[in-house]
Motif scaffolding. Structure first.
Motif, PDB file in Angstrom:
ATOM      1  N   TYR B  83       0.840  -1.209   0.000  1.00 38.35           N
ATOM      2  CA  TYR B  83       0.000   0.000   0.000  1.00 38.35           C
ATOM      3  C   TYR B  83       0.873   1.257   0.000  1.00 38.35           C
ATOM      4  O   TYR B  83       0.716   2.123   0.852  1.00 38.35           O
ATOM      5  N   VAL B  85       0.883   3.889  -1.616  1.00 36.75           N
ATOM      6  CA  VAL B  85       0.176   5.172  -1.700  1.00 36.75           C
ATOM      7  C   VAL B  85      -0.167   5.671  -0.291  1.00 36.75           C
ATOM      8  O   VAL B  85      -0.134   6.876  -0.010  1.00 36.75           O
ATOM      9  N   ALA B 163      -5.623   8.677   0.665  1.00 33.57           N
ATOM     10  CA  ALA B 163      -5.083   7.375   0.253  1.00 33.57           C
ATOM     11  C   ALA B 163      -6.031   6.253   0.673  1.00 33.57           C
ATOM     12  O   ALA B 163      -6.275   5.308  -0.081  1.00 33.57           O
ATOM     13  N   LEU B 167      -7.862   3.455  -1.701  1.00 32.87           N
ATOM     14  CA  LEU B 167      -7.629   2.025  -1.476  1.00 32.87           C
ATOM     15  C   LEU B 167      -8.912   1.273  -1.128  1.00 32.87           C
ATOM     16  O   LEU B 167      -8.885   0.057  -0.939  1.00 32.87           O
ATOM     17  N   PRO B 217      -4.608  -5.086  -3.369  1.00 30.60           N
ATOM     18  CA  PRO B 217      -4.799  -3.735  -3.892  1.00 30.60           C
ATOM     19  C   PRO B 217      -4.166  -3.634  -5.277  1.00 30.60           C
ATOM     20  O   PRO B 217      -3.317  -4.466  -5.618  1.00 30.60           O
ATOM     21  N   GLN B 221       0.652   2.370  -7.682  1.00 27.36           N
ATOM     22  CA  GLN B 221       0.072   3.334  -6.729  1.00 27.36           C
ATOM     23  C   GLN B 221       0.991   4.532  -6.571  1.00 27.36           C
ATOM     24  O   GLN B 221       2.211   4.382  -6.579  1.00 27.36           O
ATOM     25  N   TYR B 223       1.006   8.724  -4.550  1.00 28.59           N
ATOM     26  CA  TYR B 223       0.372   9.886  -3.922  1.00 28.59           C
ATOM     27  C   TYR B 223       1.183  11.104  -4.301  1.00 28.59           C
ATOM     28  O   TYR B 223       2.405  11.103  -4.191  1.00 28.59           O
ATOM     29  N   ALA B 240      -4.359  10.707  -4.909  1.00 30.15           N
ATOM     30  CA  ALA B 240      -3.970   9.332  -4.630  1.00 30.15           C
ATOM     31  C   ALA B 240      -4.523   8.484  -5.767  1.00 30.15           C
ATOM     32  O   ALA B 240      -5.722   8.541  -6.062  1.00 30.15           O
ATOM     33  N   ALA B 242      -4.459   4.572  -7.732  1.00 29.44           N
ATOM     34  CA  ALA B 242      -4.087   3.163  -7.709  1.00 29.44           C
ATOM     35  C   ALA B 242      -4.735   2.485  -8.915  1.00 29.44           C
ATOM     36  O   ALA B 242      -5.906   2.748  -9.219  1.00 29.44           O
TER      37      ALA B 242
END
Ligand SMILES: Cc1cc2nc3c(=O)[nH]c(=O)nc-3n(C[C@H](O)[C@H](O)[C@H](O)COP(=O)(O)OP(=O)(O)OC[C@H]3O[C@@H](n4cnc5c(N)ncnc54)[C@H](O)[C@@H]3O)c2cc1C
Ligand code: SF4
Ligand code: FES
Ligand code: FES
Lengths: 165, 327
Positions: B83, B85, B163, B167, B217, B221, B223, B240, B242
């Motif tokens: 994860y 991001v 974020a 997600l 996820p 990704q 940010y 953000a 993804a």
């Protein structure tokens, strides 16, 4: 009034305090350790930075009651007797302060930063190509210096962190 | 600060058996607002030592205790790996000192940084319902361009929540009577409407216990935060993003914007236009133009109507490796 027990620089203190008392006011006014400074009192300047259980925090935004049982290190606790902490030595050698008001916060912040490097904690700029001074600048962004001694502060920290890395 | 009682929650389960009060986590927002007397709770319930401070790997997902600090969440190996991001959004916020104290639950529920909300001599419907909104005719460079109302044009200041929205994280809560529920991160905050004093959908006394990060996820990704200084500043605009790219086509596209609305803004219209398509700069522009169709500036923040889509497009190009020349 509520009773708390907090260890500051290795000494355990028990006190009854008003729930409104911040950790900063507890350190300065209850314990009379005035090295830690109150700049903004709103979490914005970093002058009140102390190390709690190994992590640096802004003591102005934390209630003393929340720290029952915690171990706190303030600027007074960095030196070993008359032996200055390497960062204190480096701040003198690199001329890293003018008025000195932000310095206790800078020193506590930098001391915790050395631990963060050892732990491998990432920062917003971490990456293989990031120059070391950029890492230090980003990680020290929570400590403002009204005198603008930033370049020398970064040099002082780099000198100590560089040796340790 | 106004006087208040201080209690400590020993465990989630103890919630119904103890005094009611405002939840205190890291305190980095609440104590600040109490010093300004913008928040004046009669009692605080410190929830930092109730055992909600661990990160547990579930089958492919991650369960994050609400008292996990922003530093610990951003630094966790599984977060950095699966994860990124989220890790990146957290690290872009505030300072190391603040992130060491700030918690996952508190970060979600931090209040706006609108300067008129903070200035108790000014009109603000969020702080004093019915008093008006001085931002409408005032300094509104940081304010909303999407989903605002005539009663409030404030933005939600969290990077982390943007974020989390991208997600599709899920917020788990517990009420004082023991009832639990799961709220999608995208539905935790509300738009201001005619009740800007209410930031989110939680009931009085409802505690955030944990936040769940989804299984598998999207792999790509990022940010990106646009702000007035390189560090230690709230977002002017942030994005953000993804997505996956399989066989040259975009899948599972999720885009959330920060700094533009009263809540993290999921760009669902743009997501729909991108889903299943081949990445191209022209399509990115078109999708974000569609997303911004209803955007409305307040004067000082008109520039965000261009800045927000451009920020998203720049991130999409980076992630899918589309260059200018591919147009
Ligand atoms: C100078 C400064 C700069 C900052 N810059 C940024 C930035 O760039 N980006 C950013 O995203 N943030 C920024 N912040 C904000 C910071 O991230 C928040 O203050 C922090 O995340 C709040 O978390 P906390 O645990 O301290 O919450 P607290 O202050 O303890 O609580 C905040 C609110 O949440 C409620 N609450 C807390 N935990 C729970 C729970 N488990 N269940 C239900 N309610 C709960 C509290 O009652 C309170 O209303 C900044 C803050 C400061 C002071
Ligand atoms: S924008 Fe919202 S928070 Fe800011 S003054 Fe207006 S009502 Fe208050
Ligand atoms: S006095 Fe605490 S941050 Fe300024
Ligand atoms: S030395 Fe004066 S504020 Fe830093």
């Amino acid at each position: 009034m509520k009773a708390i027990k907090i260890t500051v620089n290795g000494r355990t203190h028990e006190a009854g305090i008003d729930s409104r008392r911040t950790l900063l006011d507890f350190i300065r006014d209850t314990l009379n350790l005035t090295g830690t400074k109150k700049g903004c009192d709103h979490g914005q300047c970093g002058a009140c930075t102390v190390i709690v259980n190994g992590r640096r925090i802004n003591s102005c935004l934390s209630l003393a009651l929340s720290h029952d049982g915690d171990e706190v290190t303030t600027v007074e606790g960095l030196a070993e007797g008359d032996e200055l902490h390497p960062l204190q030595r480096a701040f003198i050698d690199h001329d890293a302060f003018q008025c000195g008001f932000c310095t206790p916060g800078q020193l506590c912040s930098a001391a915790a930063l050395l631990g963060e490097f050892r732990e491998g904690l990432p920062s917003a700029v971490s990456g293989s190509h990031t120059p070391f001074v950029e890492e230090i600048r980003e990680r020290m962004s929570g400590n403002l210096c009204r005198c603008g001694a930033y370049n020398h502060i970064v040099d002082a920290i780099a000198a100590v962190a560089g040796e340790k890395r | 600060m106004k006087p208040f009682d201080y209690h400590r929650l020993a465990s989630e389960e103890a919630l119904g058996k103890m005094e009611a009060g405002r939840y205190l986590a890291g305190g980095t927002n609440l104590i600040d607002l109490m010093k300004h007397q913008i928040e004046t709770p009669d009692a605080l319930v410190d929830v930092t030592r109730a055992g909600m401070d661990t990160i547990t790997e579930t089958d492919g997902g991650l369960m994050v205790g609400s008292q996990v600090t922003n530093t610990d969440l951003a630094s966790h190996p599984a977060v950095r790996r699966d994860y990124p991001v989220l890790s990146s959004a957290l690290l872009s916020g505030a300072t190391q000192q603040l992130r060491n104290k700030a918690t996952t639950g508190g970060n979600f529920l931090q209040r706006t940084r609108c300067q008129y909300f903070y200035d108790t001599t000014r009109a603000c419907n969020k702080r004093a319902p019915g008093s008006g909104c001085d931002a409408l005719e005032g300094l509104n460079r940081y304010h909303a361009i999407l989903g605002a109302s005539e009663h409030c044009i404030a933005v939600h200041p969290s990077d982390m929540a943007v974020a989390m929205a991208a997600l599709d994280a899920v917020v788990h809560t517990r009420k004082r009577d023991g009832e639990t529920r799961a709220i999608p991160a995208t539905e935790l905050h509300r738009l201001p409407g005619d009740r800007p004093d209410i930031d989110h959908v939680l009931e009085d006394g409802e505690l955030i216990t944990s936040v769940e990060l989804p299984v598998r996820p999207p792999r790509l990704q990022a940010y990106r935060k646009v702000r007035d200084r390189a560090s230690y500043a709230f977002a002017v605009v942030s994005a953000a993003v993804a997505l996956d790219v399989d066989d040259g086509r975009m899948r599972n596209v999720r885009i959330a914007l920060g700094g533009v609305a009263h809540k993290p803004w999921r760009a669902s219209r743009a997501e729909e236009m991108l889903e299943g398509q081949q990445p191209s700069a022209e399509l990115f522009d078109r999708a974000m133009d569609a997303e911004m169709a209803e955007a409305k500036g307040q004067g000082h923040n008109d520039f965000k109507i261009r800045l927000a889509p451009r920020t998203v497009v720049a991130v999409l190009r980076d992630l899918t490796e589309v260059t200018e020349n591919d147009e």
